[in-house]
Design an enzyme around this catalytic site. Structure first.
Site, PDB file in Angstrom:
ATOM      1  CB  CYS A   1      -0.928   0.006   1.216  1.00  0.00           C
ATOM      2  SG  CYS A   1      -0.054   0.084   2.793  1.00  0.00           S
TER       3      CYS A   1
ATOM      4  CB  CYS B   1       4.363  -0.544   1.852  1.00  0.00           C
ATOM      5  SG  CYS B   1       3.258  -1.619   2.786  1.00  0.00           S
TER       6      CYS B   1
ATOM      7  CG  ASP C   1      12.668  26.831 -34.380  1.00  0.00           C
ATOM      8  OD1 ASP C   1      13.016  27.998 -34.608  1.00  0.00           O
ATOM      9  OD2 ASP C   1      13.165  25.844 -34.956  1.00  0.00           O
TER      10      ASP C   1
ATOM     11  CG  ASP D   1      14.565  21.372 -35.235  1.00  0.00           C
ATOM     12  OD1 ASP D   1      14.598  22.593 -35.017  1.00  0.00           O
ATOM     13  OD2 ASP D   1      14.873  20.863 -36.326  1.00  0.00           O
TER      14      ASP D   1
ATOM     15  CG  ASP E   1      15.072  25.749 -31.391  1.00  0.00           C
ATOM     16  OD1 ASP E   1      14.955  26.973 -31.557  1.00  0.00           O
ATOM     17  OD2 ASP E   1      14.951  24.920 -32.306  1.00  0.00           O
TER      18      ASP E   1
END
Length: 733
Positions: free
Chosen positions: A16, A19, A420, A620, A624
């Site tokens: 649970c 724990c 971008d 990409d 960036d």
């Protein structure tokens, strides 16, 4: 973290949220441990330590907390262990049900007017194996918890069922001779059977949430055909080295990341990038380990192995995301720390309250048992991690890699997306946007330009030759070809001296734009690159004009439209000139444009936008990376640089802009599942505990409700596995 070491330790014995919290606190107290995240759903502890550390120190700390930690196994071994454990749980459950069913049958038959009861000794004989053999796991786990001064779900089950079993023994032994005592063997046995049912269904469901990792692991071939000195030899993947040549036959998986050096074929990369259409491969193209080779034999030069391969990095990203803990989970952790002790106090209050109210000790104990049974906090611990595992798993299937749970939680609230331009919304490769021939014969103009550019590797030359190929135009050879440095290229075609170049070449030839001046001015304002085709000689003249520009990626318009439909604003952020930025923005319906922005200033622009809401940045390139890091959510496009991917919270495995709204959509749905699960987990307890305390819920129904709460939370999370990105042409089935 510099100088840090990471361990992923399988943990057994957790049942649970209490724990998981206790394991987390025990590991957090080990000197040198910087960060700990314990995931109940996949039963792993992700531990970051400063500098080197012997993992036995961490394992000992977990052992002292009452649980068992081991060194990470291979996925095959781990999966086999899980399958074996599931098999054992299934048989334990079936036998427990078989013994408990006769005990509960009389209660089920009463509404039909059938009143009968098994003899006390038969009830005892049926209930005892259930209590102490199939229920032994609860006693063992409860003792471990008590030994370290803590409580967990197993303690509640052990106390509750032991009370019902012990009360039955007492009633049986003290009943007057010749009378049938009211026994509760069926309550304790059925509660244990129901809890075992809940744990079994929960284990099955948890295996399903981890199916994405297993599917990715299955893509790894174990052997490869290495070509050495013209000989083919079958070797283990571990024996390969960089620059080794590997032969991949039709229908086989690529064993390594590499570059095709010989052969032509197609590759099915669906399970890696989400791209369902086969991708053509020829010499010079890169291939990804785990993808399936199509119809041709390929010779591949090895470029990445083991942990450095794309597949390994994908698996690592998914594992990290599933191991991470969402910020909302902190609330659950705080609740779980006090939950079990609070329930024990409530059960005691229930017992004393009913006894003081005048009820029999038997009634008071049964009501207290019902409180203990229904309050098991399994659902609380499973609510968040199962949703995260299911959400990140299905996202990975479609090529959306989510770095961590915090990203997943924050992405649902994104109100603005900053794109971008080059390589993100556009292809990043120039194409012929416009052309004009003085004599109106555009096909001939294109043929002549193609002849001049034949054999050139320049990006603009490729654009011309691609256009010739698309239109099926034959390109002739030119003679006396020469490069005009800084201006263009010249050559002789069919006895005519032709040249293709920029405005400087035009001026040096003593020519003007003439009738094409208007077109040239318009296309320049759009940010296009212009090239003039002229005929040189005694009477030089302009033959035509080409305007080159970047083209929109397929799906860019749909991506912006989908965001707009969800009331998410789109912004364009680029270092390119205003003309080209304006053309792209107008074509996509983006109103807010930031052009001619230096890489260093991109992050500042994103920071300014963050003042108005939660901002996602999509890019990409290396330039960036600062903006991706500055945004609330960084999204790196597939095919981009490693730097961009490291700075981003979400990586898209292919450069389809439609994956941006898809990533935000799966984040929103996953966060919604987390909230739904937590709502139901709390509601079960908020409603169930008072009902049990007031005597309106017997232990059997309480056990059923407790089991149902765990199963419903995990099943609700598994609904995420049916998600598919909207409006995507290349959807995975």
């Amino acid at each position: 973290m510099n100088g840090s070491t990471t361990f992923d330790l399988p943990i057994s014995g957790m049942t649970c949220a209490s724990c998981a919290g206790r394991v987390e606190r025990a590991l957090g107290k080990v000197p040198g441990v910087q960060r700990v995240s314990v995931n109940l759903a996949n039963e792993r502890a992700h531990v970051e330590v400063l500098g080197p550390m012997d993992p036995s120190v961490l394992i000992a700390a977990v052992d002292r907390a009452g649980y068992t930690a081991t060194l990470p196994h291979s996925e095959t071994v781990t999966d086999a262990n899980q399958a074996q454990r599931l098999h054992h749980e299934r048989w334990s459950l079936l036998l427990a049900i078989a013994l408990a069913l006769p005990l509960v049958l009389p209660m089920l038959m009463e509404p039909f007017g059938v009143h009968w009861m098994l003899p006390a000794w038969v009830q005892f004989a049926l209930a005892t194996p259930v209590q102490f053999i199939f229920g032994a796991r609860f006693y063992i786990a409860a003792w471990k918890a008590v030994r370290v001064g803590a409580g967990n779900m197993d303690l509640l089950v052990a106390i509750g069922t032991s009370a019902g079993y012990g009360l039955s023994i007492y009633e049986w032994l003290t009943a007057p001779a010749g009378t049938m005592a009211h026994l509760y063997f069926e309550a304790s046995a059925v509660v244990i059977a129901l809890v075992l049912l809940g744990k079994y269904l929960e284990s099955r469901a948890k295996r399903q949430t981890a199916s994405a990792i297993r599917a990715l692991e299955a893509l790894r071939p174990e052997r490869a055909i290495r070509v050495l000195d013209g000989r083919e030899e079958d070797v283990a993947i571990s024996a390969l080295k960089l620059d080794d040549l590997v032969l991949v036959k039709p229908g086989e998986r690529f064993p390594v990341d590499g570059e095709v050096v010989d052969g032509q074929s197609h590759a099915d990369e669906a399970l890696i990038s989400g791209e369902s259409l086969p991708v053509p491969k020829q010499p010079g193209d890169n291939v990804t380990g785990g993808a399936i080779n199509g119809e041709g034999r390929l010779l591949v030069r090895t470029q990445a192995l083991g942990a450095e391969s794309v597949l390994a990095r994908i698996i690592r990203l998914v594992e990290d995301a599933q191991a991470a803990k969402a910020p909302i989970q902190k609330l659950v952790d705080k609740v779980s720390q006090v939950f079990v002790p609070a329930v024990l106090v409530l059960a005691l209050i229930t017992l004393v309250g009913w006894w003081l109210y005048g009820a029999s000790l038997e009634t008071a104990i049964i009501n207290a048992v019902a409180v203990l049974v229904i309050a098991c906090p399994c659902a609380l611990g499973l609510a968040t991690p199962t949703a995260i595992m299911a959400g990140t798993g299905v996202a990975a299937r479609y090529g959306i890699l989510i770095k961590d749970a915090e990203t997943l939680e924050r992405a649902h609230a994104v109100s603005a997306v900053v794109f971008d331009k080059t390589g993100t919304l556009t292809s990043g490769a120039p194409k012929i946007a416009h052309l004009a021939a003085v004599d109106g014969n555009e096909a001939l103009l294109l043929q002549q330009a193609g002849a001049l550019q034949r054999g050139s590797e320049h990006p603009l030359a490729k654009a011309v030759l691609d256009a010739c190929s698309e239109q099926g135009l034959n390109v002739a050879d030119v003679t006396a070809s020469q490069s005009l440095t800084g201006r263009g290229i010249a050559g002789t075609l069919d006895g005519r001296q032709l040249a293709l170049g920029n405005h400087r070449m035009l001026e040096e030839s003593g020519l003007s734009a003439g009738d094409l001046a208007g077109s040239a001015k318009t296309w320049e304002a759009e940010g296009r690159t212009l090239s003039w085709l002229i005929e040189q000689g005694p009477q030089p003249r302009v033959l035509g004009l080409f305007a080159f520009g970047d083209t929109l990626k397929p799906g860019a318009l749909e991506a912006v439209q989908q965001l707009k439909a969800r009331h998410i604003s789109s912004h364009l952020l680029t270092g390119d000139n205003r003309g080209s930025a304006r053309v792209v923005a107008e074509a996509l319906g983006i109103d807010d444009v930031h052009a001619e922005v230096l890489p260093a200033d991109k992050a500042a622009t994103v920071a300014e936008l963050k003042k108005t809401g939660v901002v996602a940045m999509v890019g990409d390139g290396i330039n960036d990376a600062p903006a991706l890091a500055a945004a609330d959510i960084g999204i790196a496009m597939g095919g981009g640089t490693d730097v961009a991917m490291h700075a981003a919270g979400i990586t898209l495995m292919r450069g389809d802009p439609r994956l941006v709204p898809a990533a935000l959509e799966i984040s929103r749905k996953t966060y919604a599942k987390i909230r739904q699960n937590l709502f139901w987990a709390f509601v079960y307890n908020l409603v169930g505990i008072p009902l049990a305390a007031f005597g309106l819920l017997n232990p059997v129904l309480a056990g059923a409700a407790m089991a149902l709460s765990s199963v419903s939370v995990v099943s609700n999370a598994l609904l995420l596995k049916t998600w598919k990105p909207k409006d995507l042409e290349d959807q995975r089935p």
